[in-house]
Design an enzyme around this catalytic site. Structure first.
Site, PDB file in Angstrom:
ATOM      1  N   GLY A  31       0.694  -1.320  -0.092  1.00  0.00           N
ATOM      2  CA  GLY A  31      -0.035   0.041  -0.011  1.00  0.00           C
ATOM      3  C   GLY A  31       0.861   1.453  -0.032  1.00  0.00           C
ATOM      4  O   GLY A  31       2.052   1.469  -0.303  1.00  0.00           O
ATOM      5  N   HIS A  34       2.252   4.603  -5.110  1.00  0.00           N
ATOM      6  CA  HIS A  34       3.079   5.696  -5.810  1.00  0.00           C
ATOM      7  C   HIS A  34       3.306   5.200  -7.214  1.00  0.00           C
ATOM      8  O   HIS A  34       2.625   4.040  -7.771  1.00  0.00           O
ATOM      9  CB  HIS A  34       4.364   5.857  -5.240  1.00  0.00           C
ATOM     10  CG  HIS A  34       5.169   4.756  -4.654  1.00  0.00           C
ATOM     11  ND1 HIS A  34       5.757   3.926  -5.708  1.00  0.00           N
ATOM     12  CD2 HIS A  34       5.749   4.141  -3.563  1.00  0.00           C
ATOM     13  CE1 HIS A  34       6.657   3.005  -5.232  1.00  0.00           C
ATOM     14  NE2 HIS A  34       6.342   3.201  -3.887  1.00  0.00           N
ATOM     15  N   HIS A  37       4.474   1.607  -7.830  1.00  0.00           N
ATOM     16  CA  HIS A  37       3.283   0.715  -7.855  1.00  0.00           C
ATOM     17  C   HIS A  37       2.429   0.650  -9.283  1.00  0.00           C
ATOM     18  O   HIS A  37       1.812  -0.370  -9.735  1.00  0.00           O
ATOM     19  CB  HIS A  37       2.295   0.630  -6.519  1.00  0.00           C
ATOM     20  CG  HIS A  37       3.032   0.579  -5.433  1.00  0.00           C
ATOM     21  ND1 HIS A  37       3.131   1.772  -4.580  1.00  0.00           N
ATOM     22  CD2 HIS A  37       3.623  -0.379  -4.672  1.00  0.00           C
ATOM     23  CE1 HIS A  37       3.912   1.407  -3.304  1.00  0.00           C
ATOM     24  NE2 HIS A  37       4.263  -0.023  -3.314  1.00  0.00           N
ATOM     25  N   GLN A  61       7.508  -9.855   7.660  1.00  0.00           N
ATOM     26  CA  GLN A  61       8.499  -9.549   6.874  1.00  0.00           C
ATOM     27  C   GLN A  61       9.216  -8.408   7.475  1.00  0.00           C
ATOM     28  O   GLN A  61      10.106  -7.949   7.146  1.00  0.00           O
ATOM     29  CB  GLN A  61       8.303  -9.140   5.590  1.00  0.00           C
ATOM     30  CG  GLN A  61       7.272  -7.898   5.449  1.00  0.00           C
ATOM     31  CD  GLN A  61       7.043  -8.089   3.498  1.00  0.00           C
ATOM     32  OE1 GLN A  61       6.295  -8.806   3.223  1.00  0.00           O
ATOM     33  NE2 GLN A  61       7.690  -6.954   3.096  1.00  0.00           N
ATOM     34  N   GLN A 153      14.154  -9.480  -4.031  1.00  0.00           N
ATOM     35  CA  GLN A 153      13.107 -10.036  -3.765  1.00  0.00           C
ATOM     36  C   GLN A 153      12.538 -10.633  -4.932  1.00  0.00           C
ATOM     37  O   GLN A 153      11.988 -11.770  -4.866  1.00  0.00           O
ATOM     38  CB  GLN A 153      12.086  -9.006  -2.959  1.00  0.00           C
ATOM     39  CG  GLN A 153      10.602  -9.318  -3.066  1.00  0.00           C
ATOM     40  CD  GLN A 153       9.799  -8.287  -2.534  1.00  0.00           C
ATOM     41  OE1 GLN A 153       9.627  -8.133  -1.408  1.00  0.00           O
ATOM     42  NE2 GLN A 153       9.135  -7.352  -3.508  1.00  0.00           N
ATOM     43  N   SER A 185       9.709   5.141  -3.228  1.00  0.00           N
ATOM     44  CA  SER A 185       9.186   4.082  -2.152  1.00  0.00           C
ATOM     45  C   SER A 185       8.340   4.820  -1.238  1.00  0.00           C
ATOM     46  O   SER A 185       8.434   6.004  -0.723  1.00  0.00           O
ATOM     47  CB  SER A 185      10.569   3.932  -1.348  1.00  0.00           C
ATOM     48  OG  SER A 185      10.393   3.156  -0.188  1.00  0.00           O
ATOM     49  N   SER A 186       7.359   3.903  -0.966  1.00  0.00           N
ATOM     50  CA  SER A 186       6.459   4.250   0.343  1.00  0.00           C
ATOM     51  C   SER A 186       7.189   4.961   1.391  1.00  0.00           C
ATOM     52  O   SER A 186       6.627   5.673   2.061  1.00  0.00           O
ATOM     53  CB  SER A 186       5.681   3.230   0.597  1.00  0.00           C
ATOM     54  OG  SER A 186       4.973   2.571  -0.310  1.00  0.00           O
TER      55      SER A 186
HETATM   56  P1  AMP Z   1       5.950  -2.311  -1.737  1.00  0.00           P
HETATM   57  O1  AMP Z   1       4.473  -2.004  -1.496  1.00  0.00           O
HETATM   58  O2  AMP Z   1       7.090  -1.595  -1.332  1.00  0.00           O
HETATM   59  O3  AMP Z   1       6.317  -3.883  -0.898  1.00  0.00           O
HETATM   60  O4  AMP Z   1       5.966  -2.761  -3.136  1.00  0.00           O
HETATM   61  C1  AMP Z   1       5.275  -3.548  -3.799  1.00  0.00           C
HETATM   62  C2  AMP Z   1       5.898  -3.727  -5.133  1.00  0.00           C
HETATM   63  O5  AMP Z   1       5.959  -2.504  -5.784  1.00  0.00           O
HETATM   64  C3  AMP Z   1       6.982  -4.554  -5.089  1.00  0.00           C
HETATM   65  O6  AMP Z   1       6.997  -5.564  -6.202  1.00  0.00           O
HETATM   66  C4  AMP Z   1       8.050  -3.670  -5.347  1.00  0.00           C
HETATM   67  O7  AMP Z   1       9.417  -4.091  -6.051  1.00  0.00           O
HETATM   68  C5  AMP Z   1       7.446  -2.715  -6.319  1.00  0.00           C
HETATM   69  N1  AMP Z   1       7.922  -1.420  -6.401  1.00  0.00           N
HETATM   70  C6  AMP Z   1       8.254  -0.495  -5.312  1.00  0.00           C
HETATM   71  N2  AMP Z   1       8.616   0.652  -5.542  1.00  0.00           N
HETATM   72  C7  AMP Z   1       9.063   0.407  -6.866  1.00  0.00           C
HETATM   73  C8  AMP Z   1       9.440   1.634  -7.741  1.00  0.00           C
HETATM   74  N3  AMP Z   1       9.945   2.832  -7.578  1.00  0.00           N
HETATM   75  N4  AMP Z   1       9.543   1.042  -9.302  1.00  0.00           N
HETATM   76  C9  AMP Z   1       9.016  -0.289  -9.501  1.00  0.00           C
HETATM   77  N5  AMP Z   1       8.542  -0.959  -8.597  1.00  0.00           N
HETATM   78  C10 AMP Z   1       8.415  -0.894  -7.425  1.00  0.00           C
END
Ligand code: AMP
Length: 280
Positions: A31, A34, A37, A61, A153, A185-186
């Site tokens: 969630g 951005h 996502h 995690q 990951q 990044s969140s």
């Molecule tokens: P998260 O919500 O941070 O766990 O990320 C969910 C998914 O979005 C994961 O597969 C992340 O690798 C991907 N993700 C997060 N940030 C980015 C980004 N800046 N560019 C591309 N994918 C992203």
């Protein structure tokens, strides 16, 4: 946009879509959506007929000293963003729904999880592979979309899928960045103005390291170049900078490409990661 919080709900919605001949794509997230996502959701919507976005801040995690409680949660806003970019359903279960009382089963990938982030976040990837396995069992997607921003990951999940014969195609999507190069990044929302201004040195460092590798340099020469650039912003504290093989994550026994440069730094309490794959 429907937000389903129960497994039975999501199963019946996916079954309905499948009966209509739809393929199913899953975008797992925690969630606070951005543009990174969004790129995954749009890619999924371009390929699959029925797109599920999961929003779940997965407790297993996070380490005990990490930011599980502080992690941003804004489900309604996330659901609107997901709908706007082509998702059909948001799955936002409770912790109790995902981890039934007494749950004691975990999925663990060995080897690939030993170094880089795995070395500094014990149990992190075990939590990730466990929750992603649960999501795959619940949604049964044809494809699942992951960002290269979390390169290790993505590789670990590919390995899990292969080793466990999961009928899911893992689609890797490129990292989306701010104009100054900072990977979205969140967790960027935690940064103070001063930390935010310093943060792009992480990307600049990786780009400097990439040049070294492209010119035939060794992994350790590339790492030195990355560290030197990050050091121009003393507010950033390096956790690790490593040069490894992009498939095995082992130390390369060659100079030049292919090489993965990966790094984690702290800006205050906020941990930022980024990487570059220098193609062979
Ligand atoms: P998260 O919500 O941070 O766990 O990320 C969910 C998914 O979005 C994961 O597969 C992340 O690798 C991907 N993700 C997060 N940030 C980015 C980004 N800046 N560019 C591309 N994918 C992203």
């Amino acid at each position: 946009m429907r937000i389903a919080d129960r497994i039975v709900e999501i199963r019946s919605a996916v079954q309905r879509a499948r009966r209509n001949g739809s393929t199913v794509g899953l975008v797992p997230t925690m969630g606070a959506l951005h543009a990174g996502h969004v790129s995954l959701i749009e890619r999924a919507a371009a390929v699959d007929d029925f797109v599920v976005v999961s929003v779940f801040v997965n407790p297993t995690q996070f380490g005990p000293a990490e930011d599980f409680d502080a992690y941003p949660r804004r489900l309604q806003e996330d659901a609107s963003i997901a709908a706007e970019h082509g998702a059909h359903l948001v799955f936002a279960p409770t912790v109790e729904e995902m981890y039934p009382a007494g749950a004691s089963t975990f999925v663990e990938v060995e080897g690939l999880t030993a170094n880089l982030c795995g070395a500094f976040r014990p149990g992190h990837f075990r939590g990730v592979t466990t929750v992603v396995s649960k999501l795959f069992n619940i949604v049964a997607p044809d494809r699942a979309y992951f960002g290269e921003k979390d390169y290790q990951q993505m590789l670990v999940i590919r390995k899990m899928v292969r080793d466990m014969h999961m009928p899911v195609e893992v689609v890797a999507c490129p990292t989306v960045r701010e104009a100054d190069g900072l990977a979205m990044s969140s967790r960027n929302s935690y940064l103070s103005a001063e930390q935010r201004a310093a943060a792009p040195a992480l990307r600049r460092g990786l780009v400097a390291g990439e040049q070294v590798v492209k010119q035939g340099g060794t992994g350790s020469e590339a790492v030195q170049a990355v560290i030197a650039q990050i050091a121009t912003e003393p507010i950033l504290k390096v956790q690790y900078v490593e040069a490894v093989d992009p498939e095995t994550l082992a130390r390369p026994d060659h100079s030049g490409p292919p090489m993965l440069l990966a790094a984690a730094v702290f800006a205050g309490d906020t941990r930022l990661i980024d990487n570059i794959v220098v193609e062979g």
